[in-house]
Design an enzyme around this catalytic site. Structure first.
Site, short mmCIF file in Angstrom:
data_model
loop_
_atom_site.label_atom_id
_atom_site.label_comp_id
_atom_site.label_asym_id
_atom_site.label_seq_id
_atom_site.Cartn_x
_atom_site.Cartn_y
_atom_site.Cartn_z
N ARG A 59 40.52 17.96 -5.20
CA ARG A 59 41.28 18.90 -4.36
C ARG A 59 42.77 18.66 -4.43
O ARG A 59 43.58 19.57 -4.26
CB ARG A 59 40.79 18.86 -2.90
CG ARG A 59 41.61 19.78 -1.98
CD ARG A 59 41.02 19.94 -0.59
NE ARG A 59 40.73 18.70 0.07
CZ ARG A 59 41.63 17.93 0.68
NH1 ARG A 59 42.90 18.27 0.71
NH2 ARG A 59 41.25 16.81 1.27
N TYR A 111 52.60 43.66 -6.61
CA TYR A 111 51.15 43.83 -6.45
C TYR A 111 50.84 44.10 -4.95
O TYR A 111 51.47 43.51 -4.07
CB TYR A 111 50.47 42.56 -6.96
CG TYR A 111 49.03 42.46 -6.59
CD1 TYR A 111 48.11 43.40 -7.05
CD2 TYR A 111 48.57 41.45 -5.75
CE1 TYR A 111 46.78 43.33 -6.69
CE2 TYR A 111 47.24 41.36 -5.40
CZ TYR A 111 46.36 42.32 -5.86
OH TYR A 111 45.04 42.24 -5.50
N ASP A 183 57.43 36.77 -10.60
CA ASP A 183 56.02 36.96 -10.99
C ASP A 183 56.04 37.48 -12.43
O ASP A 183 56.43 38.61 -12.69
CB ASP A 183 55.36 37.96 -10.03
CG ASP A 183 53.87 38.15 -10.33
OD1 ASP A 183 53.48 37.97 -11.50
OD2 ASP A 183 53.12 38.51 -9.41
N LYS A 208 44.98 37.43 -15.37
CA LYS A 208 45.36 38.52 -16.27
C LYS A 208 45.57 38.00 -17.71
O LYS A 208 44.62 37.53 -18.30
CB LYS A 208 46.59 39.23 -15.70
CG LYS A 208 46.46 39.58 -14.21
CD LYS A 208 45.33 40.55 -13.96
CE LYS A 208 45.26 41.15 -12.58
NZ LYS A 208 45.16 40.26 -11.44
N1 PLP Z 1 50.59 39.40 -9.30
C1 PLP Z 1 50.29 40.51 -10.00
C2 PLP Z 1 51.37 41.15 -10.81
C3 PLP Z 1 49.01 41.05 -9.98
O1 PLP Z 1 48.74 42.16 -10.69
C4 PLP Z 1 48.00 40.41 -9.19
C5 PLP Z 1 46.63 40.95 -9.13
O2 PLP Z 1 46.34 42.03 -9.60
C6 PLP Z 1 48.35 39.27 -8.46
C7 PLP Z 1 49.64 38.79 -8.55
C8 PLP Z 1 47.32 38.56 -7.65
O3 PLP Z 1 46.51 37.82 -8.53
P1 PLP Z 1 44.96 37.42 -8.24
O4 PLP Z 1 44.15 38.67 -8.24
O5 PLP Z 1 44.66 36.48 -9.38
O6 PLP Z 1 44.95 36.72 -6.93
#
Ligand code: PLP
Length: 409
Positions: A59, A111, A183, A208
């Protein structure tokens, strides 16, 4: 050392972090282990008190499969350190709690889960948050002067593929002593290196492109060791570390990241160009097209334009969401699913999935039309993907013409 920063990204993706085991495995095996044994109390205290590196408790992230993955993740973003999380949202939540408590400014679209966390949930804990559209960037300096300590953005954005200037925004954040976190999920480290452009931290939904096969859920955070150590302490007690089995699977995927993303870049550009002249497509949003507002900036700060594109379907007299759905529902090679970055091409209609939670007025304010369909281009033959789009656009046009004549069923 095969994984030094001087090595190319392709070489780092294969070799960084790998530790051969006693049996000669060429890569780090899966340590499906929750705890690790020590020969003495002195040896355990050396690890607990930080005098020696070593495995201790999963963990905490102190498990060889996780540590090997984190070394690879750091190497591919050119960072000192990295942390692996159970999901992209787990990485963002730990980042915001560790470094965003004085206030977070989110720039542009993000997102949906990120927007919900920032707009609705973190304020419940007393954390100040502001969501600025790209057209409201002039408000940034005032918020920074007011003590907001973390700027967060995605570039390119979802689903409009808006591009933000990482270096310029980093300079503005740093002038006020704030941090910039980017991001980098949509671009991937193959196409964009935010830390080299001046960002302080990079976050990924590794679900992704980094995972790349739609078969795992994971998150990653990369940056300077000092900033990462603060987040590691939050991750430890939030308990949001990535499981070692998934860490090994993600490390496996990262070895092919550049090959996959370069093929996806080329296919997406070919498809964007083909769709740009299609009479049933009103607009194609892809940073590689000169018609895209962010093209010049993307050409400067990215080394590839990515595998994502958004089409706005010509709706004519039809209702825009229905016109887009008529195309989506006729696609055979694209899978209708709300994710991206996998080897299989995916399609989603933002107003029914990623941006369904926003009111129609808010979608309109953000420039997200109901006639948009977002494509994540996989590794299929691009000519077959174009043919699939053409048959779906033609079929939808025929069906909408019939509906116009007879009324919707
Ligand atoms: N950032 C982006 C650009 C995303 O498209 C997503 C999810 O679609 C996330 C963060 C969140 O990721 P997760 O679904 O792995 O928690």
């Amino acid at each position: 050392m095969p994984d030094t920063p001087e090595r190319s990204l392709a070489t780092r993706c294969v070799h960084a972090g790998e530790a051969a085991d006693a049996h000669g495995s060429p890569h780090t095996p899966v340590y499906a282990t929750s705890t690790f044994a020590f020969p003495s109390t002195a040896a355990i205290l050396d690890v607990v008190e930080g005098r020696a590196a070593g495995s201790l408790y999963t963990r905490y992230g102190l498990n060889p499969s996780i540590q090997a993955l984190e070394a690879k993740l750091a190497a591919i973003e050119g960072a000192e350190a990295a942390l692996a999380f159970a999901s992209g949202m787990a990485a963002e939540a730990a980042l915001f709690l560790a470094h965003g408590r004085s206030g977070i400014v989110c720039i542009g679209d993000a997102y949906g889960g990120t927007l919900e966390l920032l707009a609705d949930q973190l304020p419940l804990l007393g954390i100040r948050t502001r969501l600025l559209l790209g057209s409201e960037l002039e408000q940034l300096d005032g918020l920074l002067a007011d003590g907001f300590g973390l700027v967060f953005l995605e570039t390119p954005t979802n689903p409009a593929l808006e591009v933000f200037d990482i270096a310029a925004i980093a300079t503005r954040a740093h002038a006020h002593g704030a941090l910039l976190a980017v991001d980098n999920t949509f671009a991937s480290p193959v196409n964009q290196q935010p830390l080299a452009l001046g960002a302080d931290l990079v976050v990924h939904s590794a679900t992704k492109y980094l995972g790349g096969h739609s078969d795992l859920t994971a998150g990653a955070l990369m940056g300077p060791a000092e900033l990462i150590a603060v987040v590691a302490n939050w991750r430890k007690n939030l308990g949001s570390v990535l499981a070692p089995e998934t860490a090994a699977l993600l490390a496996r995927s990262l070895r092919t990241l550049p090959v996959r993303v370069q093929a996806q870049n080329a296919s997406a550009l070919a498809i964007a160009r083909a769709m740009a002249t299609h009479p049933r497509v009103a607009r194609v949003l892809h940073p590689g097209l000169p018609s895209c507002p962010g093209h010049a900036l993307a050409a400067r700060q990215m080394t590839g334009f990515g595998g994502m594109l958004t089409l706005e379907i010509t709706a004519g007299d039809a209702e825009p969401a229905a016109a887009a759905a008529a195309v989506v529902d006729r696609l055979r090679l694209f899978t209708l699913a709300p994710s991206l970055g996998g080897v299989e091409s995916l399609v989603t209609q933002p107003c029914t999935t990623t941006h369904h939670g926003l009111s129609p007025a808010e979608r309109q304010r953000r420039g997200i039309s109901d006639a948009m369909i977002r494509l994540s281009i996989g590794l299929e033959d691009p000519a077959e993907l174009i043919a699939d789009l053409e048959q779906a656009l033609a079929g939808a046009a025929g069906c909408l013409a019939v509906e116009k004549a007879t009324g919707p069923r």
